[in-house]
Design an enzyme around this catalytic site. Structure first.
Site, PDB file in Angstrom:
ATOM      1  N   ASP A  67     -37.650 -29.056  -3.289  1.00 55.62           N
ATOM      2  CA  ASP A  67     -38.614 -28.438  -4.201  1.00 55.62           C
ATOM      3  C   ASP A  67     -38.304 -28.798  -5.652  1.00 55.62           C
ATOM      4  O   ASP A  67     -39.065 -28.452  -6.559  1.00 55.62           O
ATOM      5  CB  ASP A  67     -38.696 -26.927  -3.995  1.00 55.62           C
ATOM      6  CG  ASP A  67     -37.367 -26.208  -4.154  1.00 55.62           C
ATOM      7  OD1 ASP A  67     -36.359 -26.870  -4.484  1.00 55.62           O
ATOM      8  OD2 ASP A  67     -37.326 -24.982  -3.932  1.00 55.62           O
ATOM      9  N   SER A  68     -37.225 -29.545  -5.859  1.00 51.40           N
ATOM     10  CA  SER A  68     -36.966 -30.141  -7.173  1.00 51.40           C
ATOM     11  C   SER A  68     -38.106 -31.046  -7.607  1.00 51.40           C
ATOM     12  O   SER A  68     -38.199 -31.408  -8.791  1.00 51.40           O
ATOM     13  CB  SER A  68     -35.650 -30.931  -7.146  1.00 51.40           C
ATOM     14  OG  SER A  68     -35.619 -31.831  -6.042  1.00 51.40           O
ATOM     15  N   ASP A 110     -37.572 -28.602   1.955  1.00 52.06           N
ATOM     16  CA  ASP A 110     -37.331 -27.268   1.399  1.00 52.06           C
ATOM     17  C   ASP A 110     -38.476 -26.314   1.721  1.00 52.06           C
ATOM     18  O   ASP A 110     -39.652 -26.664   1.568  1.00 52.06           O
ATOM     19  CB  ASP A 110     -37.204 -27.341  -0.120  1.00 52.06           C
ATOM     20  CG  ASP A 110     -35.783 -27.504  -0.600  1.00 52.06           C
ATOM     21  OD1 ASP A 110     -34.858 -27.085   0.122  1.00 52.06           O
ATOM     22  OD2 ASP A 110     -35.586 -28.045  -1.695  1.00 52.06           O
ATOM     23  N   LYS A 139     -34.914 -26.354   4.896  1.00 50.50           N
ATOM     24  CA  LYS A 139     -33.836 -25.769   4.099  1.00 50.50           C
ATOM     25  C   LYS A 139     -34.355 -24.537   3.372  1.00 50.50           C
ATOM     26  O   LYS A 139     -35.476 -24.542   2.860  1.00 50.50           O
ATOM     27  CB  LYS A 139     -33.291 -26.777   3.082  1.00 50.50           C
ATOM     28  CG  LYS A 139     -32.127 -26.226   2.240  1.00 50.50           C
ATOM     29  CD  LYS A 139     -31.453 -27.318   1.439  1.00 50.50           C
ATOM     30  CE  LYS A 139     -32.232 -27.683   0.201  1.00 50.50           C
ATOM     31  NZ  LYS A 139     -32.269 -26.548  -0.793  1.00 50.50           N
ATOM     32  N   GLU A 141     -32.984 -21.176   0.684  1.00 50.81           N
ATOM     33  CA  GLU A 141     -31.956 -20.687  -0.210  1.00 50.81           C
ATOM     34  C   GLU A 141     -31.703 -19.205   0.024  1.00 50.81           C
ATOM     35  O   GLU A 141     -32.611 -18.459   0.384  1.00 50.81           O
ATOM     36  CB  GLU A 141     -32.383 -20.890  -1.671  1.00 50.81           C
ATOM     37  CG  GLU A 141     -32.596 -22.332  -2.075  1.00 50.81           C
ATOM     38  CD  GLU A 141     -33.014 -22.471  -3.526  1.00 50.81           C
ATOM     39  OE1 GLU A 141     -33.345 -23.595  -3.928  1.00 50.81           O
ATOM     40  OE2 GLU A 141     -33.001 -21.453  -4.264  1.00 50.81           O
ATOM     41  N   GLU A 208     -24.017 -25.696  -4.001  1.00 50.83           N
ATOM     42  CA  GLU A 208     -24.371 -26.231  -5.311  1.00 50.83           C
ATOM     43  C   GLU A 208     -23.596 -25.523  -6.416  1.00 50.83           C
ATOM     44  O   GLU A 208     -23.605 -24.291  -6.501  1.00 50.83           O
ATOM     45  CB  GLU A 208     -25.871 -26.092  -5.564  1.00 50.83           C
ATOM     46  CG  GLU A 208     -26.312 -26.676  -6.897  1.00 50.83           C
ATOM     47  CD  GLU A 208     -27.815 -26.851  -7.006  1.00 50.83           C
ATOM     48  OE1 GLU A 208     -28.268 -27.261  -8.093  1.00 50.83           O
ATOM     49  OE2 GLU A 208     -28.528 -26.580  -6.020  1.00 50.83           O
TER      50      GLU A 208
END
Length: 293
Positions: A67-68, A110, A139, A141, A208
């Protein structure tokens, strides 16, 4: 014009695949074999067909549609504005690029902000959309609160990569882009969360901006969950970077944990190959330059 894997287009040609006997599709069992053999896992982000194909041809095992893309491709100030529709679009683009070159990389996508926190059922619907777009794994978070969701997805056949430490989707709650897990209490909390996620079935875990000693300890404590570091030192099972960062084509100053591989390579593919070799040979990251102790 034929649609063969190496066919040219009016706008460019995707790189040819290596001979098939030399290319084994990446899978979770293969990643486990690599870790058992002490071979580092390499991962890069990609958001389109061409960069994905080049990364695969250069030997990257895992490609992350992160999602960056909100910051890299869309010019957003954070990843919070990225939607599930954005992620599905870019995941499908990357998957098509890999298909055209008979790519073998493991494709991770993501789950964006707001697509999995409401309920486990919402998470499954979102994950299915990304899997149908071509992802092999999703993925997400978050700490221990995501463990029930991870278990729910894994039990229904969706491989999951977790993400601890600096979690960009909640950067406002964290007070900015800061190292996480510093101090005994914070380190113990991260360790507890990591073990919960492994027990829930997470097969991979991005760490991270976590201190190097903590990331190394977590890697040793998680035999069934492959740790992938970004700003977490050299002791993880693998490494990931944002493609644009390691090519030196971002719009700002590179984070401390990034090396500009394009500076000496002279080409995109050469830079990616240099990254792969540096990770495999233990030359990147350099804990004295790219990490926190």
């Amino acid at each position: 014009m034929t649609d063969s894997p190496t066919a040219g287009t009016p706008y460019g040609t995707l790189p040819p695949a290596s001979p098939l006997p030399q290319r084994r599709p990446v899978s979770l069992p293969r990643l486990a074999q690599m870790r058992e053999a002490g071979e580092k896992i390499t991962m890069l982000t990609a958001y389109d067909a061409t960069f994905a194909a080049v990364a695969d041809a250069a030997g990257v095992e895992c490609i992350l549609v992160g999602d960056s893309l909100g910051m890299v491709c869309q010019g957003l100030p954070s990843t919070v504005g990225v939607t599930l529709e954005h992620m599905a679009y870019h995941t499908a683009s990357v998957a098509r690029g890999l298909h055209r070159v008979q790519g073998t990389a493991w494709l991770i996508a993501d789950l964006p902000y707001g697509s999995y926190a409401e309920s486990r059922e919402q998470a499954l619907r979102s994950a299915c959309q990304l899997m149908q777009a071509g992802a092999h794994m999703v993925k997400l978070e978050g700490g221990g609160w995501t463990a029930p969701t991870v278990q729910f997805l894994v039990e229904r056949g969706v491989p999951v990569c977790a993400h601890l430490g600096l979690t960009p989707q909640t950067v406002h709650a964290l007070g900015g882009y800061r190292v996480q897990g510093k101090g005994d209490q914070a380190a113990q909390q991260l360790r507890r969360q990591a073990l919960e996620l492994q027990d829930a079935g997470a097969a991979m875990l991005v760490l991270e901006m976590v201190p190097t000693p903590l990331a190394r300890d977590l890697t040793q404590a998680l035999p069934r969950c492959h740790t992938i570091g970004i700003g977490a030192g050299s002791g993880t099972a693998g490494q990931v970077l944002v493609m644009h960062d390691m090519l030196g084509i971002n719009l700002g100053k590179n984070p401390k944990f990034v090396h500009d591989f394009m500076r000496d390579a002279g080409s995109v593919r050469g830079a990616i190959e240099a990254y792969v070799q540096a990770v495999k040979q233990g030359r990147f990251p350099d804990d004295a330059l790219h990490a926190w102790n």
